[in-house]
Structure formats: C-alpha cells, structure tokens
Write a protein that holds these residues in place. Structure first.
Motif, PDB file in Angstrom:
ATOM      1  N   ILE A  45      -4.188   0.161  -8.183  1.00 61.54           N
ATOM      2  CA  ILE A  45      -3.321  -0.806  -7.888  1.00 61.54           C
ATOM      3  C   ILE A  45      -1.967  -0.493  -7.287  1.00 61.54           C
ATOM      4  CG2 ILE A  45      -2.006  -2.633  -9.427  1.00 61.54           C
ATOM      5  CD1 ILE A  45      -4.476  -3.093 -10.963  1.00 61.54           C
ATOM      6  N   PRO A  46      -1.184   0.512  -7.828  1.00 60.31           N
ATOM      7  CA  PRO A  46       0.085   0.780  -7.343  1.00 60.31           C
ATOM      8  C   PRO A  46      -0.070   1.141  -5.936  1.00 60.31           C
ATOM      9  CG  PRO A  46      -0.192   1.834  -9.521  1.00 60.31           C
ATOM     10  CD  PRO A  46      -1.686   1.364  -9.192  1.00 60.31           C
ATOM     11  N   GLN A  47      -0.918   1.988  -5.470  1.00 63.49           N
ATOM     12  CA  GLN A  47      -1.197   2.369  -4.277  1.00 63.49           C
ATOM     13  C   GLN A  47      -1.371   0.975  -3.029  1.00 63.49           C
ATOM     14  OE1 GLN A  47      -4.524   4.799  -3.472  1.00 63.49           O
ATOM     15  NE2 GLN A  47      -4.717   4.619  -1.333  1.00 63.49           N
ATOM     16  N   VAL A  48      -2.333   0.062  -3.817  1.00 61.99           N
ATOM     17  CA  VAL A  48      -2.573  -1.139  -2.773  1.00 61.99           C
ATOM     18  C   VAL A  48      -1.255  -1.961  -2.818  1.00 61.99           C
ATOM     19  CG1 VAL A  48      -3.752  -3.169  -2.739  1.00 61.99           C
ATOM     20  CG2 VAL A  48      -4.925  -1.204  -3.492  1.00 61.99           C
ATOM     21  N   ALA A  49      -0.372  -2.156  -3.896  1.00 61.75           N
ATOM     22  CA  ALA A  49       0.875  -2.855  -3.937  1.00 61.75           C
ATOM     23  C   ALA A  49       1.892  -2.293  -3.079  1.00 61.75           C
ATOM     24  CB  ALA A  49       1.283  -2.814  -5.269  1.00 61.75           C
ATOM     25  N   ALA A  50       1.855  -1.075  -2.755  1.00 62.98           N
ATOM     26  CA  ALA A  50       2.898  -0.304  -2.130  1.00 62.98           C
ATOM     27  C   ALA A  50       2.477  -0.173  -0.563  1.00 62.98           C
ATOM     28  CB  ALA A  50       3.130   0.863  -2.535  1.00 62.98           C
ATOM     29  N   SER A  51       1.253  -0.299  -0.370  1.00 60.81           N
ATOM     30  CA  SER A  51       0.506  -0.002   1.031  1.00 60.81           C
ATOM     31  C   SER A  51       1.142  -0.811   2.117  1.00 60.81           C
ATOM     32  CB  SER A  51      -0.726   0.031   0.895  1.00 60.81           C
ATOM     33  OG  SER A  51      -1.636  -1.350   0.713  1.00 60.81           O
ATOM     34  N   GLY A  52       1.231  -2.123   1.959  1.00 62.13           N
ATOM     35  CA  GLY A  52       1.822  -2.810   3.058  1.00 62.13           C
ATOM     36  C   GLY A  52       3.287  -3.353   2.817  1.00 62.13           C
ATOM     37  N   ALA A 138     -11.890 -10.189  -3.281  1.00 61.05           N
ATOM     38  CA  ALA A 138     -11.377  -8.823  -3.385  1.00 61.05           C
ATOM     39  C   ALA A 138     -10.345  -8.696  -2.385  1.00 61.05           C
ATOM     40  CB  ALA A 138     -12.374  -7.754  -3.117  1.00 61.05           C
ATOM     41  N   GLY A 139     -10.464  -9.167  -1.099  1.00 58.61           N
ATOM     42  CA  GLY A 139      -9.330  -9.174  -0.261  1.00 58.61           C
ATOM     43  C   GLY A 139      -8.212  -9.963  -0.514  1.00 58.61           C
ATOM     44  N   VAL A 140      -8.159 -11.070  -1.067  1.00 55.79           N
ATOM     45  CA  VAL A 140      -7.440 -11.854  -1.710  1.00 55.79           C
ATOM     46  C   VAL A 140      -6.562 -11.025  -2.765  1.00 55.79           C
ATOM     47  CG1 VAL A 140      -6.810 -13.881  -2.993  1.00 55.79           C
ATOM     48  CG2 VAL A 140      -8.682 -14.058  -1.213  1.00 55.79           C
ATOM     49  N   VAL A 141      -7.312 -10.561  -3.589  1.00 51.93           N
ATOM     50  CA  VAL A 141      -6.422  -9.651  -4.856  1.00 51.93           C
ATOM     51  C   VAL A 141      -5.817  -8.531  -4.012  1.00 51.93           C
ATOM     52  CG1 VAL A 141      -6.461  -8.076  -6.590  1.00 51.93           C
ATOM     53  CG2 VAL A 141      -8.088 -10.343  -6.354  1.00 51.93           C
ATOM     54  N   ARG A 142      -6.112  -7.812  -3.109  1.00 49.10           N
ATOM     55  CA  ARG A 142      -5.466  -7.006  -2.454  1.00 49.10           C
ATOM     56  C   ARG A 142      -4.255  -7.518  -1.570  1.00 49.10           C
ATOM     57  NH1 ARG A 142     -10.721  -5.736  -0.443  1.00 49.10           N
ATOM     58  NH2 ARG A 142     -11.668  -3.795  -1.462  1.00 49.10           N
ATOM     59  N   GLY A 143      -4.490  -8.523  -0.881  1.00 48.10           N
ATOM     60  CA  GLY A 143      -3.156  -9.274  -0.297  1.00 48.10           C
ATOM     61  C   GLY A 143      -2.278  -9.731  -1.307  1.00 48.10           C
ATOM     62  N   MET A 144      -2.567 -10.184  -2.435  1.00 53.41           N
ATOM     63  CA  MET A 144      -1.480 -10.697  -3.300  1.00 53.41           C
ATOM     64  C   MET A 144      -0.884  -9.786  -4.125  1.00 53.41           C
ATOM     65  SD  MET A 144      -1.451 -14.350  -3.114  1.00 53.41           S
ATOM     66  CE  MET A 144      -0.551 -14.501  -4.552  1.00 53.41           C
ATOM     67  N   LEU A 145      -1.469  -8.613  -4.156  1.00 46.76           N
ATOM     68  CA  LEU A 145      -0.593  -7.163  -4.810  1.00 46.76           C
ATOM     69  C   LEU A 145       0.316  -6.872  -3.888  1.00 46.76           C
ATOM     70  CD1 LEU A 145      -3.682  -5.357  -6.322  1.00 46.76           C
ATOM     71  CD2 LEU A 145      -2.032  -6.490  -7.604  1.00 46.76           C
ATOM     72  N   THR A 146       0.004  -6.804  -2.577  1.00 44.85           N
ATOM     73  CA  THR A 146       1.052  -6.389  -1.600  1.00 44.85           C
ATOM     74  C   THR A 146       2.017  -7.666  -1.410  1.00 44.85           C
ATOM     75  OG1 THR A 146      -0.440  -5.049  -0.576  1.00 44.85           O
ATOM     76  CG2 THR A 146       1.704  -5.488   0.576  1.00 44.85           C
ATOM     77  N   ALA A 147       1.933  -8.569  -1.396  1.00 42.26           N
ATOM     78  CA  ALA A 147       2.649  -9.868  -1.233  1.00 42.26           C
ATOM     79  C   ALA A 147       3.508  -9.935  -2.431  1.00 42.26           C
ATOM     80  CB  ALA A 147       2.004 -11.054  -1.060  1.00 42.26           C
ATOM     81  N   GLY A 148       3.234  -9.577  -3.476  1.00 44.20           N
ATOM     82  CA  GLY A 148       3.914  -9.602  -4.671  1.00 44.20           C
ATOM     83  C   GLY A 148       4.911  -8.635  -4.655  1.00 44.20           C
ATOM     84  N   SER A 149       4.656  -7.416  -4.220  1.00 44.17           N
ATOM     85  CA  SER A 149       5.793  -6.361  -3.861  1.00 44.17           C
ATOM     86  C   SER A 149       6.961  -6.992  -3.160  1.00 44.17           C
ATOM     87  CB  SER A 149       5.130  -5.171  -3.381  1.00 44.17           C
ATOM     88  OG  SER A 149       4.351  -4.726  -4.436  1.00 44.17           O
TER      89      SER A 149
END
Length: 280
Positions: A45-52, A138-149
C-alpha cells in the motif's frame, strides 16, 4: 405437529435463504477475483500510494508554483483563486488515471507473460464479467490510493479539505478510476510484451495527460480543438472535479457522470467478451 412435519416446513425456508440472484452471484464472484489481487496489493500500500505521486508533484512545482505565478499576474483562472488551485483537481485526475491504467495493465501482463498464473484464473467457474469486474476493482483501489496522496498534497497547498473531499468529487474520482482500470484490463489482455504497454502509454495516456483539461480550461479552446479534447474521458473527470472543488452545486457539469458511466459500461462489455474468448 410431528417432527417430520416440522422438518418439512423448515427445509423450504432454509433453501430460500441460500438462493442467490444472478446479480448477487456476479458480485460475489467479482469480489472473489478482487480478493486475490488485494492479498498481493495490501502488502504494498505505501509503495502504490507513492508510485504516482512524483509526476503530479513535478507538475505542481513547475506549472503551479513556477509558471502559475506569471499567469496569475495577467489573468484570473476560471476556477480557484490561483492557477495552482486551478490545476490541483487535474493533478488528482491525472494521478488516478496513470496508476489505474498502468497498475492494472502491468498486473495482468505479469500474470500472463511471466508468472504464467493467468491461465489458472481463466479456469475459475465464474462469469467472464466477474473476472473483468474483479480486476477492474483492484485497479480502482490502486488509483484511489495514489489519488488520496495527491489529495493530501492539494489540501496542504490550499488548506481546503472540504473542496477535495466533497462527495461529488470522490464519486467522480472512483468512476474515473473505473474507466481507466477497465481500459488497463483490456490492454493487459491484448498486449504481447511489456514494450507494447509502453506504446499504449506513450500514444494514449501521455497525450491525454496534457490534453484532458488538466492545465487549461477546455471551454476556452477553439471549436475544432474542443472536438478533440471532449472525446477524451479524462476531460470530463477534470471538469467535474474542478467544479466540485470550487464552484457552487448549480454550476456542476452533471453530464460528466453519464459520459464516464457510458464509457465504463462499454469497456465492461468489451472486457467480458475478451475474457470469454481469451486463449492464454
């Protein structure tokens, strides 16, 4: 009443409780597919949130703070109090698009081309639409994690948490993630190598990043260019997010929802068809 009679009366009710409608079955199967990706995603999760987060930060510093100071001296943005505030909703839309598409595409490509586990998923006794929806979620979760950052960064710069946590803002953001995650599923099912993913990214995602209304107001363009810009789904997301963040409800572009929903449904139909005919 005898015990046998009571047993006969109870059994029909027990059977009724286990009967599921087709939609319930589809939803359960979709969650099952999603859960397989979530087990892998939750440890990163931290890596995904910061990747974008890198690209939006560069754009914010270069365009919002650098170029924005010069723009603010000669013009007033159509939304927000400064050019920096104007582009922040676009940065949220941009980050969610890039990670929803890229993360989903590379995940499916990795399963198809490297780990060779994709064939096992095709053997699941579920509807092809459930396979598509599970991967898309699963893609939506990835996108929302990064968008949240990026939203956190936007709140720091503007001091307006209510603008970026507005229900319409978040709902439109989820729909945007669904569109580009769905596109990522379809691309991931069709590419033959990781180099092909780069081609889609260079000729589809990168141009859309700059032409999707993230750095300018599409309403100010000449009619010929509007015809190009308004074909892009990211344009409707950016317009909607900007309005939800800064404008009154009466000025919200409600047409953004049906346009993005129509694109998402069309992609779901294509994705389900692709899964039903996949030969990997």
């Amino acid at each position: 009443m005898t015990v046998d009679a009571e047993h006969r009366l109870v059994r029909p009710g027990r059977h009724r409780r286990t009967i599921r409608t087709p939609l319930q079955t589809l939803w359960r199967d979709s969650l099952t597919v999603f859960w397989g990706d979530w087990l892998e995603l939750r440890v990163r999760i931290p890596q995904v949130a910061a990747s974008g987060l890198v690209s939006p930060l560069i754009y914010i510093l270069a365009f919002g703070l650098g170029l924005g100071n010069a723009i603010d001296r000669v013009s007033t943005p159509s939304a927000g109090d400064s050019y920096l505030e104007f582009i922040l909703p676009g940065m949220v839309a941009l980050s969610s698009m890039v990670i929803s598409f890229g993360g989903t595409t590379f995940s499916i490509c990795g399963d198809r081309l490297f780990t060779k586990t994709f064939e096992e998923m095709l053997l699941y006794p579920v509807h092809p639409l459930a396979l598509y929806l599970g991967k898309m979620m699963a893609g939506v979760v990835r996108g929302m994690l990064t968008a949240g950052s990026v939203i956190l960064v936007a709140v720091v710069f503007t001091g307006q948490p209510g603008s970026f946590l507005h229900p319409l803002f978040l709902l439109l953001l989820v729909l945007n993630c669904a569109v580009f995650a769905g596109l990522g599923v379809i691309v991931g099912l069709n590419v033959k190598s990781l180099e092909s993913v780069g081609l889609f990214n260079n000729f589809l995602i990168v141009p859309m990043s700059f032409l999707g209304g993230t750095f300018f107001d599409p309403a100010s363009l000449p009619m010929v260019l509007k015809g190009i810009v308004y074909v892009l789904p990211l344009t409707y997301t950016t317009i909607g997010l900007r309005a939800a963040a800064y404008r009154p409800l009466a000025e919200f572009p409600w047409y953004s929802f049906p346009v993005l929903l129509a694109v998402a449904i069309a992609l779901a139909a294509v994705g389900a068809y692709q899964f039903s005919h996949q030969q990997d």
